[in-house]
Motif scaffolding. Sequence first.
Motif, short mmCIF file in Angstrom:
data_model
loop_
_atom_site.label_atom_id
_atom_site.label_comp_id
_atom_site.label_asym_id
_atom_site.label_seq_id
_atom_site.Cartn_x
_atom_site.Cartn_y
_atom_site.Cartn_z
N VAL A 1 100.19 33.37 98.70
CA VAL A 1 99.53 34.67 98.52
C VAL A 1 99.21 35.24 99.89
O VAL A 1 98.66 34.52 100.75
CB VAL A 1 98.22 34.52 97.72
CG1 VAL A 1 97.52 35.87 97.56
CG2 VAL A 1 98.48 33.89 96.35
N THR A 2 99.53 36.51 100.13
CA THR A 2 99.00 37.20 101.31
C THR A 2 97.82 38.06 100.87
O THR A 2 97.79 38.56 99.75
CB THR A 2 100.05 38.10 101.99
OG1 THR A 2 100.49 39.10 101.06
CG2 THR A 2 101.23 37.29 102.47
N CYS A 3 96.86 38.19 101.77
CA CYS A 3 95.59 38.84 101.43
C CYS A 3 95.30 40.00 102.37
O CYS A 3 95.40 39.84 103.58
CB CYS A 3 94.43 37.86 101.55
SG CYS A 3 94.64 36.33 100.64
N GLU A 4 94.90 41.12 101.80
CA GLU A 4 94.29 42.21 102.55
C GLU A 4 92.98 42.50 101.83
O GLU A 4 92.99 42.95 100.70
CB GLU A 4 95.17 43.46 102.55
CG GLU A 4 96.50 43.30 103.25
CD GLU A 4 97.32 44.57 103.26
OE1 GLU A 4 98.56 44.47 103.33
OE2 GLU A 4 96.74 45.68 103.19
N GLU A 5 91.87 42.20 102.50
CA GLU A 5 90.57 42.25 101.82
C GLU A 5 89.62 43.18 102.54
O GLU A 5 89.64 43.27 103.78
CB GLU A 5 89.96 40.84 101.78
CG GLU A 5 90.84 39.80 101.10
CD GLU A 5 90.33 38.39 101.32
OE1 GLU A 5 89.29 38.24 101.99
OE2 GLU A 5 90.97 37.44 100.83
N MET A 6 88.77 43.86 101.80
CA MET A 6 87.73 44.70 102.38
C MET A 6 86.46 44.53 101.56
O MET A 6 86.46 44.76 100.35
CB MET A 6 88.16 46.17 102.34
CG MET A 6 89.32 46.50 103.23
SD MET A 6 89.83 48.21 103.02
CE MET A 6 90.63 48.10 101.42
#
Lengths: 177, 209
Positions: free
Chosen positions: A125-130
């Motif tokens: 899984v790749t993650c882009e989190e805010m």
Amino acid sequence: MGKLVQVNTATITSNTADVQLDGIDTDDVYVVFASGVTISVNTAYLQLRVTKDVAGTTTTQTTANYDYAAKTLKANTTFGNFSNSNQTRKYVSAAQPISNDVTGENENFIFYLYNFNNASEYSFVTCEEMIINSTNTALMGDMGGFVYTVAEAHNGFSISGDACSISSGTFTLYKVI
Amino acid sequence: MSKYGYVGVDIPAQSFGSNKGVFNPAEINELVADNKWTSFGQLELIETQTASNVNALDFTSIQESTYNVHFITVSNFSAVSSSTGGYLQLLESGVAKTTGYQFAYQQADLSAGTPFTEQKSTSGSSMVSYDFDPVTPRNNYAYIYNAGDSSKYTFVTAQYVGINNSNLVMRFGSAVSPVASVVNGIRIQSSGANNFNIDSVSLYGIRYS
């Protein structure tokens, strides 16, 4: 022609312990968009896991097989590194407490899912989190990824609360074709 | 002659989320063109623009009440004649918000003595900022969340790659406008008097449900 095909969606409007998005049944790349996410307890946490079909029931996998590495970007201070191996989940945003007590605060994520349907490979899984960090009310989030180090097929993705529930948000799983 | 498989006067009206009948390819294409064909998750093009020697470029009809998430791509964004910077800012009631953003980006600039740096602020003037030299391009995508939700902050994740002083430069990260408000437009703005060109900038909506 390439497009996103919706596989599953959940619009949360009341406290939900674990949002499971299942329906992965091909070898395509999948993507999860989660927007407007809020949690029921200010300063609690969110965690990420994979799900598996166990005797016909989608089951969140909680064994100590999560390895992760991410750069934690922070608007107010030096960026951090967040990494570990053999954990029971990947915490959102470096396991920092999330602020949800000010009107407007919410969390937003993109996760790309790889090899989930492949019984011979690990799921990545790749993650882009805010998030908004409750300690300093500043923007922060992980950019990186994790892997579940069990070679088996997984049918979905789980976002759940730690010391909280998910109180709202729109979660959608797409197949990328 | 049948329409949607129906013959006679009671031919059902079609709308997104409510398609009734048996459709031939021509009818499907017609409904797709009218945005009445139900198909979840597609990228729906809202508008494409180009920029030639301008100081600002606006998207003012972003259909914020339709889409939870917008996606924008920018191809070959470059200064016209003199080095300049630029911003991606939000419009609220048609007015550009120029202060109060938070952002955090990781930058790699192979022309710099220290290639890897952090770009961050809790009182920024934009969601995404660019600095560039004449001709050398920046290529960028950004996802924009919750623009049309008056009860939520608007967030952005973005990445760009380009050339700075003949070397590769890239940034990735995120930003927020920490005010619960409706965002009804997007602006790409030069930071000064120098203008910019953009080969193509496209705004899409991602239809959820």
